[in-house]
Structures are given as structure tokens and as C-alpha cells.
Design a protein around this motif. Structure first.
Motif, PDB file in Angstrom:
ATOM      1  N   ALA A 165      -3.785   7.386   3.743  1.00 46.62           N
ATOM      2  CA  ALA A 165      -4.773   8.093   3.915  1.00 46.62           C
ATOM      3  C   ALA A 165      -4.847   9.676   3.633  1.00 46.62           C
ATOM      4  N   LYS A 166      -5.974  10.128   3.092  1.00 47.91           N
ATOM      5  CA  LYS A 166      -6.167  11.524   2.897  1.00 47.91           C
ATOM      6  C   LYS A 166      -5.987  12.088   4.315  1.00 47.91           C
ATOM      7  N   VAL A 167      -5.195  13.325   4.217  1.00 44.73           N
ATOM      8  CA  VAL A 167      -5.188  14.468   5.271  1.00 44.73           C
ATOM      9  C   VAL A 167      -6.299  15.185   5.239  1.00 44.73           C
ATOM     10  N   VAL A 168      -7.072  15.403   6.231  1.00 46.32           N
ATOM     11  CA  VAL A 168      -8.484  16.116   6.351  1.00 46.32           C
ATOM     12  C   VAL A 168      -8.280  17.332   7.281  1.00 46.32           C
ATOM     13  N   PRO A 169      -9.102  18.443   6.986  1.00 42.54           N
ATOM     14  CA  PRO A 169      -9.293  19.343   8.079  1.00 42.54           C
ATOM     15  C   PRO A 169      -9.911  18.814   9.580  1.00 42.54           C
ATOM     16  N   GLN A 170      -9.551  19.360  10.429  1.00 44.51           N
ATOM     17  CA  GLN A 170     -10.238  19.335  11.807  1.00 44.51           C
ATOM     18  C   GLN A 170     -10.717  20.712  12.164  1.00 44.51           C
ATOM     19  N   PRO A 171     -12.014  20.859  11.962  1.00 45.29           N
ATOM     20  CA  PRO A 171     -12.672  22.206  12.319  1.00 45.29           C
ATOM     21  C   PRO A 171     -12.136  22.852  13.562  1.00 45.29           C
ATOM     22  N   LEU A 248      -7.592  20.279   1.093  1.00 43.29           N
ATOM     23  CA  LEU A 248      -6.478  20.613   2.258  1.00 43.29           C
ATOM     24  C   LEU A 248      -5.514  21.761   2.020  1.00 43.29           C
ATOM     25  N   ARG A 249      -5.389  21.891   0.841  1.00 44.33           N
ATOM     26  CA  ARG A 249      -4.482  23.284   0.128  1.00 44.33           C
ATOM     27  C   ARG A 249      -5.319  24.267   0.571  1.00 44.33           C
ATOM     28  N   GLN A 250      -6.363  24.359   0.241  1.00 38.99           N
ATOM     29  CA  GLN A 250      -7.387  25.615   0.558  1.00 38.99           C
ATOM     30  C   GLN A 250      -7.394  25.968   2.155  1.00 38.99           C
ATOM     31  N   TRP A 251      -7.425  24.761   3.044  1.00 34.06           N
ATOM     32  CA  TRP A 251      -7.661  24.849   4.395  1.00 34.06           C
ATOM     33  C   TRP A 251      -6.202  25.318   5.124  1.00 34.06           C
ATOM     34  N   LEU A 252      -5.059  25.079   4.552  1.00 38.26           N
ATOM     35  CA  LEU A 252      -3.833  25.125   5.022  1.00 38.26           C
ATOM     36  C   LEU A 252      -3.467  26.737   4.715  1.00 38.26           C
ATOM     37  N   GLY A 253      -3.758  27.222   3.424  1.00 39.27           N
ATOM     38  CA  GLY A 253      -3.627  28.471   2.890  1.00 39.27           C
ATOM     39  C   GLY A 253      -2.203  28.749   2.353  1.00 39.27           C
TER      40      GLY A 253
END
Length: 603
Positions: A165-171, A248-253
């Protein structure tokens, strides 16, 4: 998302697969093999693709193990599963053994042939448990042999798909703190301990630390992966390629390097000379062996994410409150249904289970159940971890008790609630036992305690009224609960067993005393509550902690013997029901609203 009611296990699996496993072991030069329930991430709910114990034996419980030797085999379960294992595992193929009393080590000490080569998968055993097993094998004159590929995996022809499953951001709206802040805060603590890095293998810790969620594990929004957190707050995150999106890549930085799973071993091999922290309770022996080979200095210690994850911040607590109000409205509608249509004597456990799930779906916010609901009518309610199947489905008969233990996963919180209701008229004994359980529940809800108090120091409060009548229950009284994470989490708990972790503000814990009469009925009352600073006590000399109840749904007043309650206990139940009416009343309408008003009136 919906719960299923087929029994995926059964004796036929053992009869089909055991001969194939023995053939594979012989080809590998092994005389036996250890099959734990655990997967590579020590999950409570093991994805089907990693449930090797179920494949080998047919047993589908959440804790267990098996040992397969050339001429005999054994399956190990704890007291929760003594009935289930007999229904699912062929006793002609596997001896039934106790998982806790002696367990696998005692069996190997007694039964392993001298000189036998017993295989094990180092990714599935904790280092401490492996040492106990090794000592037992040595005592029997047998030899433990690690395998690089699990023999079950080589012959599992119809293996379910590996979770992807895709890993998704948790706001941050839900988490209350940014991932970078968490990483640097824990990285600074690592440096203060003199460590260079920590290997994190717990999916729940990864989800919390990086503010992400996944879908690899049933009932828990976890991503399966690993991480290496460095003392400067940067990190390496190991995930299968198909789980990673540009978002995800953008979210993690830039401070988080996302790497393919197959780069984990080479990365560990590059840690020679580094001081690396590793938790033996959550990381398998494989990690210790790889770091030892690399020449790293291993520091055994608790996963540094565990305690911060357990102590919820203000945003997480507020989110949990909102989730419980939403969930409480769904449960209250359901309790109204049980009080009306559910009284016919014709409703079955599966229908009762499905009806509650439909009320939760009606919220439009449900992401998943937090565990498979326990829907136990009559004697099935006395089976603590009962799971209804099409074979065991039973009617909610009049003159009986019905126990429903359930929960939901919402973006802002995780719920877990148990209610016991009468179907028809309850007996005086049922009411007496219910009231005693309620008295224990109230005692644990009302208690005030000084900082440093642990859960096992409070456990007796929930049992005292039962003990006065010569009664007790065999499960723990409280477990930790996450925020859109696991419904069971540590390090805190409330139980007879000694636990060194003090209860601290922000920890969410269940309050669930019970009573179970085998072959007759079960009773459990469960709310979730969060540890909070308590109001000052007149004349008190020390600051105290207490609990705020999060769960909001009526407790069956028709089962309460009012004269058994003290004034303080009566005030508590009336105050609790007043809060339920205040918070839940505006969210229900029609007949359900009228029923709720009556169900929450003062006793």
C-alpha cells in the motif's frame, strides 16, 4: 474494511502443509524448524502473506508458535486460545502445548533429538527469545541453524500478495508536531546518550516519527518498512519502491533519504565503528547479527519513539476526543437498535456485528475497524477473545447477555469500547456480576495517583468488588491505545503483571474489567481514558494525576443494582451519563434520541 466471518484456518491446512514442510526441511538438511507467529516487524496483526504459523498449522490466533520435527510436532498457545486451537489444529499432527509455561524452549529441551539441526528464521525471533531457545537446544544436544530463506516461503504456492500500500502523509492538524521537529528532538536525545544512530523497526514508530500512515496491516494504518535515525536528525527510510509516491518524497523533505528495502542490509553493513541503538523487544535477532558483523557498537535500549508516541500532545488528545464523540454517536444508535430489534431472540452474532459496523460507516469518517469486533452471545461472550465465524454464529437469545467489544479507526483517533447488554430479562446473578464489574470500572476511572505510579499498582482497584465475592478475571485491565495507530500499544498497561513504566500525562489507556462464567455468559465494561493532571486536593502535599474518560456511550442501566453502589459511585455513573447525553444527544434523532435520553437519566 468490512469484517469477514469465514474461518481461514482449520485442521485441513495442517494435514495438507505439514508433509510438504517436512520434505522441504529434509532437502535443506534440517531435522526441525521453529515457526513463530511473529512476522519481520513484530506486528500484532500479521498480514496474511506473513502468517506462516496459520499456513503450517491452521491456527489463526494472535499469539502462538509451532515446532516441527521429523517425527512429531507441537503448537503453542496461551490461555486465550485453548478452545480455538483445538478447533483449528489437528491433534493427530500437533501436540497442544502452553506458550507461556515453558513454551518452545521447554519442548525443545524435552523432545529435540540429540544432534538434530533445528532451523530458525532470525528475522522472526527477538534476540532474547532466541537465546532461551538456543540454551534449550544446547541442553538437548541439538543445534540451532539460521536460515537465509524461510523454507515455508519456498513452498507457499498460493501465498497472498506481499502488502504494497502507498505510504501517505498524516497532516500536522492531527499529529500536532511536524516530522522534522520530532526527528531533531529525538536525534538530539540520541547524541546526548553518546549514540550515533538508532535503527527503528516498529511500523508504529515509523508512522509516528515521519507523520505518515500506510495500509499494509489489517485494522492498523501501518507502513511496513525500517528506518535509521541519525543523531543530527536526518534519517534513512527503507520502503518498497511501489509504496513511494512523489507526494511522499516532497512531504518528507531533503533530510530523509528514501531507499529501497534491499538497501537496508548494505546500510547496516556500513555502520562499522558507530554506536548504534537497537530495541531488543521490537527488533529481531537478524538486526543484532548484521550490526555485529559490521563491527558496530550495539547499545540495547528502548525504541526512543515509544514513550513520546504514548504521551499524546494537545492536538492528539483533542482529536481523540472528537473521534470518541463521533464513535459514541454510532455506538449509541447501535445500542438503541439492540434495545429494540435486537431483543427479538432471532438476531445472530454476525448480524449484530454487521449492524454496528454500518452505524460506524454512516459517520462518513470511518477509515477501518480498529480490530475485528468481538460479538459474543450467551456462552460465546465468556470466551475473552472470541471471534464469530459462520460456524460459531449464535443467536442473541432472550434471557441471556450479549457482549460487544469493538472499535474504529478515524484520521483523528482510534476507539475501543465494550458494552454488555441484556437480551430479555437478566438473572439476579448476572446483575450482581455486572454491578461488581461496574464498581471496578468506576474505581479505576475515579482514582487519583501520584506521579511515578505504574499501571500494575492500580490494577487491584478494578478487581476489588469481584474479589470480595471470590471472583476475578484472567486478562489485563488496561492497554495503551494510539491515535490513528494501534489499538494496543505500550509501554504502559494496567495489569497484574509488573510493569515499570509509570503512567504519564497524555497516555491513553483502556479501563476494561470483566467477569466470565464459562458456558454461560461474559461481562466486560470498557472505556478509554487519558491520563491528566488532577485537580488540587485540599490539604494534599503532592501533585496528583488522574483520568479523563474519552469514551461516550450509555452503560446498561437495566443491569445495575443501585443499592450495591456507594454515593460516590452513583454520582459517577449519573455524571458520566449526563456527559453522554450532553455530547451525544445533539448527534442522534428520532427514536434513538428518545431512547438515549431515557438511557442516560439519573439512577
Amino acid at each position: 474494511m468490512f469484517q469477514t466471518y469465514d474461518d481461514p484456518g482449520g485442521p485441513a491446512l495442517g494435514r495438507k502443509h505439514l508433509p510438504r514442510l517436512r520434505k522441504a526441511l529434509k532437502a535443506a538438511g534440517l531435522d526441525g524448524f521453529i515457526v513463530p507467529h511473529e512476522d519481520e516487524w513484530q506486528n500484532e496483526y500479521v498480514p496474511p502473506a506473513y502468517d506462516r504459523l496459520a499456513w503450517a498449522t491452521g491456527f489463526t490466533g494472535s499469539a502462538g508458535a509451532a515446532v516441527v520435527l521429523a517425527d512429531e510436532a507441537a503448537v503453542f498457545v496461551d490461555g486465550r486460545y485453548t478452545l480455538q486451537v483445538r478447533a483449528q489444529v489437528d491433534e493427530q499432527l500437533f501436540a497442544y502445548r502452553d506458550l507461556v509455561d515453558g513454551g518452545v524452549p521447554a519442548y525443545l529441551r524435552e523432545r529435540a533429538p540429540k544432534g538434530a539441526k533445528i532451523g530458525y528464521d532470525p528475522k522472526l525471533h527477538s534476540p532474547d527469545s532466541l537465546e532461551r531457545i538456543r540454551a534449550a537446544a544446547d541442553a538437548a544436544g541439538a543445534v540451532l541453524v539460521p536460515v537465509t530463506q524461510n523454507p515455508i516461503d519456498t513452498i507457499w504456492d498460493d501465498r497472498p500478495p506481499i502488502p504494497a500500500a502507498k505510504v501517505v502523509p498524516q497532516p500536522e492538524t492531527y499529529t500536532g508536531e511536524g516530522a522534522a521537529s520530532k526527528r531533531h528532538r529525538l536525534g538530539d536525545a540520541l547524541g546526548g546518550e553518546g549514540a550515533d544512530a538508532v535503527v527503528i523497526t516498529s511500523p508504529a514508530s515509523i508512522a509516528w516519527l515521519f507523520n505518515v500512515r500506510g495500509g499494509d496491516v489489517a485494522r492498523t494504518p501501518l507502513p511496513l518498512g525500517e528506518a535509521l535515525l541519525h543523531k543530527d536528525g536526518t534519517a534513512d527510510l527503507f520502503l518498497a519502491d511501489e509504496k513511494v509516491s512523489p507526494e511522499l518524497r516532497q512531504w518528507l523533505g531533503n533530510e530523509v533519504a528514501i531507499k529501497p528495502s534491499d538497501e537496508l542490509q548494505p546500510t547496516l553493513a556500513g555502520l562499522g565503528g558507530k554506536k548504534v541503538k537497537l530495541d531488543p523487544s521490537t527488533s529481531s535477532a537478524w538486526y543484532f547479527e548484521e550490526l555485529k558483523k559490521a563491527g558496530a557498537e550495539i547499545v540495547r535500549g528502548q525504541d526512543p519513539v515509544v514513550l513520546p508516541r504514548a504521551c499524546k500532545n494537545a492536538a492528539e488528545i483533542e482529536g481523540s476526543r472528537k473521534a470518541h464523540v463521533r464513535d459514541g454517536a454510532a455506538v449509541s444508535r447501535y445500542l438503541h437498535w439492540l434495545a429494540t430489534d435486537g431483543q427479538s431472540g432471532k438476531v445472530q452474532e454476525i448480524e449484530a456485528c454487521e449492524r454496528l459496523e454500518s452505524f460506524r460507516h454512516d459517520t462518513k469518517a470511518l477509515q477501518d475497524l480498529s480490530f475485528d469486533s468481538i460479538s459474543g452471545a450467551g456462552p460465546n461472550g465468556a470466551i475473552v477473545h472470541y471471534r464469530v465465524t459462520k460456524k460459531t454464529n449464535r443467536k442473541l437469545a432472550r434471557g441471556s447477555l450479549f457482549l460487544i467489544d469493538s472499535g474504529g479507526q478515524y484520521l483523528d483517533g482510534t476507539t475501543d469500547i465494550t458494552r454488555t447488554v441484556a437480551i430479555g430479562r437478566a438473572s439476579p446473578e448476572m446483575k450482581d456480576r455486572f454491578t461488581r464489574v461496574l464498581k471496578g470500572h468506576i474505581a479505576l476511572s475515579r482514582v487519583r495517583f501520584p506521579k511515578g505510579t505504574t499501571g500494575h499498582q492500580l490494577d487491584a482497584l478494578a478487581r476489588m468488588s469481584l474479589w470480595e465475592a471470590g471472583l476475578d478475571y484472567d486478562h489485563g485491565t488496561g492497554h495503551g491505545v494510539g491515535v490513528y495507530l494501534g489499538v494496543h500499544e505500550g509501554p504502559h498497561r494496567i495489569a497484574k503483571f509488573v510493569n515499570t513504566q509509570p503512567l504519564e500525562p497524555g497516555m491513553i489507556v483502556s479501563n476494561e474489567p470483566g467477569y466470565y462464567k464459562t458456558g454461560a455468559y461474559g461481562i466486560r465494561i470498557e472505556n478509554l481514558q487519558v491520563v491528566t493532571p488532577a485537580a488540587d486536593i485540599d490539604g494534599g502535599e503532592r501533585p496528583m494525576l488522574g483520568f479523563e474518560t474519552l469514551t461516550l456511550a450509555p452503560i446498561a442501566r437495566e443491569l445495575i443494582i443501585k443499592k450495591m453502589l456507594s454515593k460516590d459511585e452513583l454520582d459517577w455513573i449519573n455524571g458520566y451519563h449526563a456527559k453522554v447525553w450532553d455530547k451525544i444527544g445533539p448527534l442522534v434523532d428520532g427514536e434513538a434520541k428518545a431512547w438515549l435520553e431515557a438511557a442516560t437519566k439519573p439512577l
